[in-house]
Write an enzyme that holds these catalytic residues in place. Structure first.
Site, PDB file in Angstrom:
ATOM      1  N   ARG A  60     -31.185  11.419 -24.275  1.00 41.14           N
ATOM      2  CA  ARG A  60     -30.900  10.105 -24.893  1.00 41.14           C
ATOM      3  C   ARG A  60     -32.163   9.248 -24.855  1.00 41.14           C
ATOM      4  O   ARG A  60     -32.481   8.535 -25.789  1.00 41.14           O
ATOM      5  CB  ARG A  60     -29.732   9.399 -24.192  1.00 41.14           C
ATOM      6  N   TYR A 113     -27.945  -4.472 -49.163  1.00 42.95           N
ATOM      7  CA  TYR A 113     -27.015  -3.360 -49.007  1.00 42.95           C
ATOM      8  C   TYR A 113     -25.676  -3.868 -48.441  1.00 42.95           C
ATOM      9  O   TYR A 113     -25.662  -4.691 -47.509  1.00 42.95           O
ATOM     10  CB  TYR A 113     -27.659  -2.335 -48.067  1.00 42.95           C
ATOM     11  N   ASP A 186     -36.155  -3.697 -45.328  1.00 43.05           N
ATOM     12  CA  ASP A 186     -35.449  -2.442 -45.555  1.00 43.05           C
ATOM     13  C   ASP A 186     -36.154  -1.741 -46.714  1.00 43.05           C
ATOM     14  O   ASP A 186     -36.067  -2.170 -47.867  1.00 43.05           O
ATOM     15  CB  ASP A 186     -33.979  -2.737 -45.876  1.00 43.05           C
ATOM     16  N   LYS A 211     -31.185   8.713 -47.126  1.00 41.94           N
ATOM     17  CA  LYS A 211     -31.502   8.632 -48.547  1.00 41.94           C
ATOM     18  C   LYS A 211     -32.773   9.458 -48.831  1.00 41.94           C
ATOM     19  O   LYS A 211     -32.783  10.639 -48.638  1.00 41.94           O
ATOM     20  CB  LYS A 211     -31.629   7.173 -48.962  1.00 41.94           C
TER      21      LYS A 211
HETATM   22  C1  LIG Z   1     -27.599   3.522 -47.198  1.00 40.45           C
HETATM   23  C2  LIG Z   1     -28.358   2.295 -46.898  1.00 40.45           C
HETATM   24  C3  LIG Z   1     -28.284   1.699 -45.634  1.00 40.45           C
HETATM   25  C4  LIG Z   1     -27.382   2.212 -44.545  1.00 40.45           C
HETATM   26  O1  LIG Z   1     -27.747   3.471 -44.096  1.00 40.45           O
HETATM   27  P1  LIG Z   1     -26.720   4.547 -43.478  1.00 40.45           P
HETATM   28  O2  LIG Z   1     -27.592   5.703 -43.189  1.00 40.45           O
HETATM   29  O3  LIG Z   1     -25.658   4.787 -44.497  1.00 40.45           O
HETATM   30  O4  LIG Z   1     -26.143   3.909 -42.241  1.00 40.45           O
HETATM   31  C5  LIG Z   1     -29.064   0.573 -45.415  1.00 40.45           C
HETATM   32  N1  LIG Z   1     -29.855   0.062 -46.374  1.00 40.45           N
HETATM   33  C6  LIG Z   1     -29.942   0.604 -47.594  1.00 40.45           C
HETATM   34  C7  LIG Z   1     -30.827  -0.019 -48.612  1.00 40.45           C
HETATM   35  C8  LIG Z   1     -29.192   1.734 -47.902  1.00 40.45           C
HETATM   36  O5  LIG Z   1     -29.269   2.262 -49.130  1.00 40.45           O
END
Ligand SMILES: *Cc1c(COP(=O)(O)O)cnc(C)c1O
Length: 394
Positions: A60, A113, A186, A211
């Site tokens: 961890r 998001y 982000d 993604k």
């Molecule tokens: C998908 C996404 C998230 C969240 O990510 P997860 O892996 O689904 O928890 C945050 N920000 C953006 C821009 C996203 O496309």
């Protein structure tokens, strides 16, 4: 481009993407001399004596496979420190919980998001009593008005989901610096291949590795990269001790493997997305296409300046009824209806029908149009993608 020169001193982006995880773990491959960094599943590691732990003690807290990925994502973003989380939301929530105290002040982009918006309204504001202010970050002026020296965090996303709006990272970073407030970006939609928030002055870059970084729609994960030692210490404590929301060794392996082809995939995503965006722009039943790579995008100049490419995400407004949109989605055979993005396969999503709870929030200055369709353009043959869209459109 200059950002690549500054980003990494020895090698260029694609070379780093292919080699980073292995460079870092070669010393731990031992006598087997693996070319690929192995998956270390062990939860605990042998001590040389009661007073002498080896490099890793307990998975961890630190694990060799995760350490390799964390170095790899840090190098991709041109940052000092990387952390790999169990999801993108784990990365974002850990950042916010670590940096913003109960009753604090957070300024966020109003087009973010859906999960982040719910985190901010339900938990950060609702549960911790943080004053969360949503502003339209297309105008840096709006951030300047909202931020003061008591602000704990500025949070932006660019390009945004699903309207592909941009904000000027460099000018927002100037405001953040003036007030000594950390700026988090982000960077999921652009990926580190097309945009480097840290180089533009941000303190924190965040990814949903689910993604583009992993890129194959088979792993949920997140990452945070920062140059700031204090921020890193706070986040690392939360990740490894306080919250324990680490990415598993197997998922670290998948993301590290995905990253090796990130440059090759991103070029292809973008080439296909430009072709699709132009085709849609010419269609008489489509009133608007939102893609930063199109000259018609209101912030195309900013996109060209702060990004080195425009990625594979776009959306468009259909001039017609929801029934026609349903028929359009049904008629597609190459694009798969589904949420998520950034995988090699093309996906289509109609937010108003498929994610109806994500269209608005309290202080929203903008709602997502009912007939908006979002595409995550994959790396299939571009002619098949174009023919699929044309044959399904009325
Ligand atoms: C998908 C996404 C998230 C969240 O990510 P997860 O892996 O689904 O928890 C945050 N920000 C953006 C821009 C996203 O496309």
């Amino acid at each position: 481009m200059s950002r690549y020169d500054n980003q990494i001193n020895e090698n260029r982006f694609a070379t780093i993407a292919v080699g980073a995880a292995e460079d870092i773990t070669h010393s731990s491959h031992g006598s087997t001399s693996d070319v690929v960094a192995p998956i270390h599943l062990s939860t605990t590691f042998e001590w040389a004596g009661t007073g002498a732990a080896n490099e890793h003690e307990y998975s961890r807290e630190s694990n060799p496979t995760r350490a390799a990925l964390e170095k790899q994502v840090a190098r991709l973003e041109g940052g000092e420190h990387g952390l790999a989380f169990a999801s993108g939301m784990a990365a974002i929530s850990t950042t916010m919980l670590s940096l913003v105290p109960p009753g604090g002040h957070l300024v966020s982009s109003d087009a973010i998001y859906g999960g982040t918006e719910k985190l901010l309204t339900k938990l950060v504001a609702g549960h911790l009593g943080v004053n969360v202010e949503f502003v339209d970050t297309r105008e840096t002026e709006n951030i300047a008005k909202a931020v003061d020296s008591n602000t704990d965090l500025i949070w932006v996303e660019t390009p945004t989901n699903p309207l592909m709006r941009l904000c000027d990272i460099r000018s927002i970073a100037d405001i953040a610096t003036d007030h000594s407030v950390p700026l988090g970006v982000d960077n999921t939609f652009a990926s580190p291949y097309f945009q480097s928030p840290l180089e533009l002055g941000a303190d924190i870059a965040v990814h949903s590795t689910t993604k583009y970084l992993n890129g194959h729609s088979d792993s949920i994960g997140g990452a945070v990269i920062t140059d700031d030692d204090d921020i890193f210490e706070q986040l690392a404590f939360a990740q490894q001790v306080g919250l324990g929301n680490v990415l598993s060794p197997f998922d670290c392996y998948l993301v590290a493997r995905g990253i090796k082809t990130l440059p090759a995939r991103m070029k292809h995503h973008q080439k296909n997305a430009i072709a699709v965006a132009r085709l849609l722009e010419d269609h008489d039943r489509i009133s608007r296409v939102h893609y930063p790579g199109l000259e018609s995008h209101p912030q195309h100049d900013l996109a060209a300046e702060q990004m080195s490419g425009y990625s594979g995400m776009l959306s468009f407004e259909f001039d017609g009824s929801l029934t026609e949109i349903e028929a359009f989605v049904k008629g597609l055979t190459v694009f798969t209806p589904g949420t998520s993005l950034g995988g090699v396969e093309s996906l289509v999503e109609v937010p108003s029908l498929m994610r109806p709870d994500e269209g608005s929030h309290e202080s929203a200055t903008t709602d997502i149009p009912e007939t908006l369709v979002r595409l995550s353009v994959g790396i299939e043959d571009v002619d098949d993608l174009c023919e699929d869209l044309l044959s399904a459109l009325p």
